[in-house]
Design an enzyme around this catalytic site. Structure first.
Site, PDB file in Angstrom:
ATOM      1  N   ASN A  26     -51.686  68.133  42.417  1.00 52.48           N
ATOM      2  CA  ASN A  26     -51.454  66.924  41.928  1.00 52.48           C
ATOM      3  C   ASN A  26     -52.230  65.831  42.637  1.00 52.48           C
ATOM      4  O   ASN A  26     -52.074  64.363  42.545  1.00 52.48           O
ATOM      5  CB  ASN A  26     -50.139  66.336  42.082  1.00 52.48           C
ATOM      6  CG  ASN A  26     -49.447  66.388  43.353  1.00 52.48           C
ATOM      7  OD1 ASN A  26     -50.073  66.834  44.207  1.00 52.48           O
ATOM      8  ND2 ASN A  26     -48.209  66.267  43.362  1.00 52.48           N
ATOM      9  N   ASP A  32     -49.082  72.653  47.133  1.00 52.21           N
ATOM     10  CA  ASP A  32     -47.747  72.661  46.251  1.00 52.21           C
ATOM     11  C   ASP A  32     -47.665  73.931  45.390  1.00 52.21           C
ATOM     12  O   ASP A  32     -48.412  74.661  45.280  1.00 52.21           O
ATOM     13  CB  ASP A  32     -47.573  71.457  45.404  1.00 52.21           C
ATOM     14  CG  ASP A  32     -48.854  71.330  44.624  1.00 52.21           C
ATOM     15  OD1 ASP A  32     -49.242  72.077  43.985  1.00 52.21           O
ATOM     16  OD2 ASP A  32     -49.420  69.961  44.520  1.00 52.21           O
ATOM     17  N   ASP A 203     -37.467  83.860  60.621  1.00 60.36           N
ATOM     18  CA  ASP A 203     -38.293  82.942  61.724  1.00 60.36           C
ATOM     19  C   ASP A 203     -37.498  83.175  63.028  1.00 60.36           C
ATOM     20  O   ASP A 203     -36.028  83.387  63.143  1.00 60.36           O
ATOM     21  CB  ASP A 203     -38.151  81.487  61.168  1.00 60.36           C
ATOM     22  CG  ASP A 203     -38.857  80.635  62.174  1.00 60.36           C
ATOM     23  OD1 ASP A 203     -40.035  80.715  62.294  1.00 60.36           O
ATOM     24  OD2 ASP A 203     -38.372  79.807  62.956  1.00 60.36           O
ATOM     25  N   GLU A 281     -39.642  87.829  62.470  1.00 64.19           N
ATOM     26  CA  GLU A 281     -40.482  87.385  63.432  1.00 64.19           C
ATOM     27  C   GLU A 281     -40.285  87.721  64.738  1.00 64.19           C
ATOM     28  O   GLU A 281     -39.805  86.967  65.851  1.00 64.19           O
ATOM     29  CB  GLU A 281     -40.588  85.835  63.313  1.00 64.19           C
ATOM     30  CG  GLU A 281     -41.882  85.278  64.064  1.00 64.19           C
ATOM     31  CD  GLU A 281     -41.892  83.900  64.529  1.00 64.19           C
ATOM     32  OE1 GLU A 281     -40.460  83.186  64.738  1.00 64.19           O
ATOM     33  OE2 GLU A 281     -42.733  83.345  65.131  1.00 64.19           O
TER      34      GLU A 281
END
Ligand code: NOJ
Length: 576
Positions: A26, A32, A203, A281
């Site tokens: 956009n 995005d 994470d 991770e």
């Protein structure tokens, strides 16, 4: 060939998409979700099987999305939940799976949970985070450190207590000892699984739970300096020393036994949905649990380092890691991510860079284990030097810049060099689609959130390389296609050959289910190298080579590898 009975993620190739940097649909200069959806055909054509999507949730973006303020929504700048669903559905339509990035250790300080928790000592959510009194006026509860610099404790004047944060003070740690936290986070996990996602990259998994005694660690080293050296040093001995130090610095803040119990519970939540995957991770193999009950995969991070990109180092890495895997656990090799220097830069010394990048790709794609690629490496994107403090988006680098001046006494110019040398921004720049201003990531008149690489004109774009059959991109496409059609490369075991060679790596991948056996030979030097005798057959079918025509039958006696040659030969008896 027999059908491979292994779960999908064992034979898949993953590709990490950093949503902010992949494709802007956009024109606001920020990548995005519709941008990613529009590029799915590119990914299908490349030949990857799964996307790891870095955080797409609402976030104040203090840590580039790893500071989540709502776990069950989409960041407005990335799109809507409908855009997300479309991405998942369109990916699945192309047989591409999607795993999400799940940040369990901490939330953003803007998350409603933390806002409530900090509002009063009596609030029912107070205990969702870790609050302690200082040990004396003006002194934090103990000497625990934040991995992003300074104390891990921040005083919240409203209630006079300190809260704990392993990362920035804007990323307060959740209290995983509180069952309500667990229930809320597991609900978030189910929210996305219900929408069809295929798993999660977890994470910061070693830091989920802290020692309950809160004793001082007796920190003997200055963490910021150890951290800086870890981000910049390429010397393997030095790196090993620094890792040992960091283990001591954070010994009560990481790798606590309770984390394993928690992962076993999370595994059950995910297993209830069938064929989903959890990748942690961490490089620590203990997080596989017994091989069936914790994480499906952990990353083999050392392969992202130039010091590990030599035949003896790769053999040692494989010997140690494969032997340590519990039965049923599966390896996972990676060449880079959004926290480290890009592999194209790690290996670059101005000589044979192109060949070395090809070799690194071939290595990751042929070793035993699931490969995880980082967006842009398939076209040879490199780190982009940032030379202006105003360009830095990585707050770790901004923090280092201030620290270098105030604590290390550097001049502003030295501090800038110090920060830009270590910033993670360098590997997060926009995907380079075409040789136009802003690289086709966003319209030429837009301002991308990070500057685009400076090597567009040098052919480091998808458009240039699609048209060139000798390009790195087409090398990736070919080797990915070969891997997909070669069960031994996906599922085979690993047997090193010529184990004394410092110049080339040769190994066999043999898959009992399909009875296929494949030789992989990688010459790490600019000189031709004769492969030592010891191959199980005298002839084979050349499936892939950077030097010679293929497929063709070849003799394996007196086999000489060309400079930096990548060679893959089918040794299955039927082919003799
Ligand atoms: C690891 C992520 O990869 C990194 O980008 C982030 O800053 C920290 N965890 C904190 O979430």
């Amino acid at each position: 060939m027999l059908k491979n009975p292994a779960p999908w993620w064992e034979s898949a190739v993953f590709y990490q998409v950093y949503p902010r940097s992949f494709a802007d649909s956009n024109g606001d200069g920020i990548g995005d979700l519709p941008g990613i959806t529009a590029r799915l055909d590119y990914l299908a054509d490349l030949g990857i099987d799964a996307i790891w999507l870095s955080p797409h949730y609402p976030s104040p973006q203090f840590d580039c999305g790893y500071d989540i303020s709502d776990y069950t929504a989409v960041a407005p700048e990335y799109g809507t939940l409908a855009d997300f669903q479309r991405l998942v559905d369109e990916a699945h339509r192309r047989r591409i799976r999607i795993i999400l990035d799940l940040v369990l250790n901490h939330t953003s300080d803007q998350h409603r949970w933390f806002q409530e928790s900090r509002s009063s000592r009596a609030h029912p959510r107070r205990d969702w985070y870790i609050w302690r009194d200082g040990r004396a006026p003006g002194q934090p509860p103990n000497d625990w450190r934040s991995i992003f610099g300074g104390s891990a404790w921040t005083l919240d004047p409203a209630t006079g207590q300190y809260y704990y944060h392993f990362f920035f003070d804007r990323q307060p740690d959740l209290n995983w000892r509180n069952p309500e936290v667990k229930a809320a986070m597991f609900d978030a996990v189910r929210f996305w699984l219900d929408r069809g996602v295929d798993g999660f990259r977890l994470d910061a998994i070693p830091h989920l739970v802290e020692a309950g005694h809160f004793r001082d660690q007796g920190v003997e080293f200055s963490w910021p300096e150890v951290d800086y050296s870890l981000r910049t040093s390429r010397d393997p001995r030095e790196r090993a020393r620094l890792y040992r130090m960091s283990g001591r610095i954070f010994r009560y803040q990481s790798h606590q036994p309770e984390t394993h119990a928690l992962l076993r519970e999370l595994r059950q939540v995910v297993d209830a949905y069938g064929d989903r995957v959890l990748i942690g991770e961490t490089t620590n193999i203990r997080y596989h649990g017994n091989g069936q009950n914790e994480l499906h995969m952990v990353f083999n991070f050392p392969l992202t380092r130039s010091s590990q990109m030599s035949p003896p180092a790769v053999r040692a890495n494989q010997r140690v890691r494969l032997a340590a895997l519990p039965p049923g656990a599966w390896p996972c090799n990676t060449s880079g991510n959004h926290d480290t220097s890009r592999i194209g830069s790690v290996l670059s010394d101005g000589q044979h860079d192109r060949e070395k990048t090809r070799l690194a790709a071939a290595l990751i794609l042929t070793l035993r284990g699931t490969p995880v690629l980082y967006y842009g490496e398939e076209i040879g994107m490199t780190d982009r030097a940032l030379d202006d403090i105003g360009q830095l988006r990585d707050m770790v680098a901004v923090w280092m810049h201030a620290y270098a001046q105030t604590e290390l006494g550097m001049s502003p110019a030295e501090a800038l060099a110090y920060a830009t040398n270590a910033t993670r921004d360098r590997c997060r720049t926009p995907m380079q689609w075409e040789p136009s201003p802003n690289g086709g990531f966003c319209p030429p008149q837009s301002m991308p959130w990070l500057p685009v690489g400076t090597n567009l004109a040098a052919g480091i774009t998808v458009a240039d390389q699609s048209a060139d059959c000798d390009s790195l991109l087409n090398f990736y496409r070919r080797i990915l296609a070969l891997r997909r059609n070669t069960p031994a490369l996906q599922a085979g075991d690993y047997r090193p050959l010529a184990t004394a060679s410092r110049a080339y790596l040769a190994f066999l991948r043999t898959d009992p289910a399909s009875a296929q056996s494949v030789l992989v030979a990688l010459n790490f030097t600019p000189k031709s190298r004769r492969i030592e005798p010891g191959l199980p057959r005298t002839t084979g079918r050349l499936l892939f080579s950077t030097e010679r025509a293929h497929p063709q039958d070849i003799r394996l006696s007196n086999l000489v590898l060309g400079p930096f040659e990548v060679m893959i030969v089918d040794l299955t008896p039927a082919n003799e």
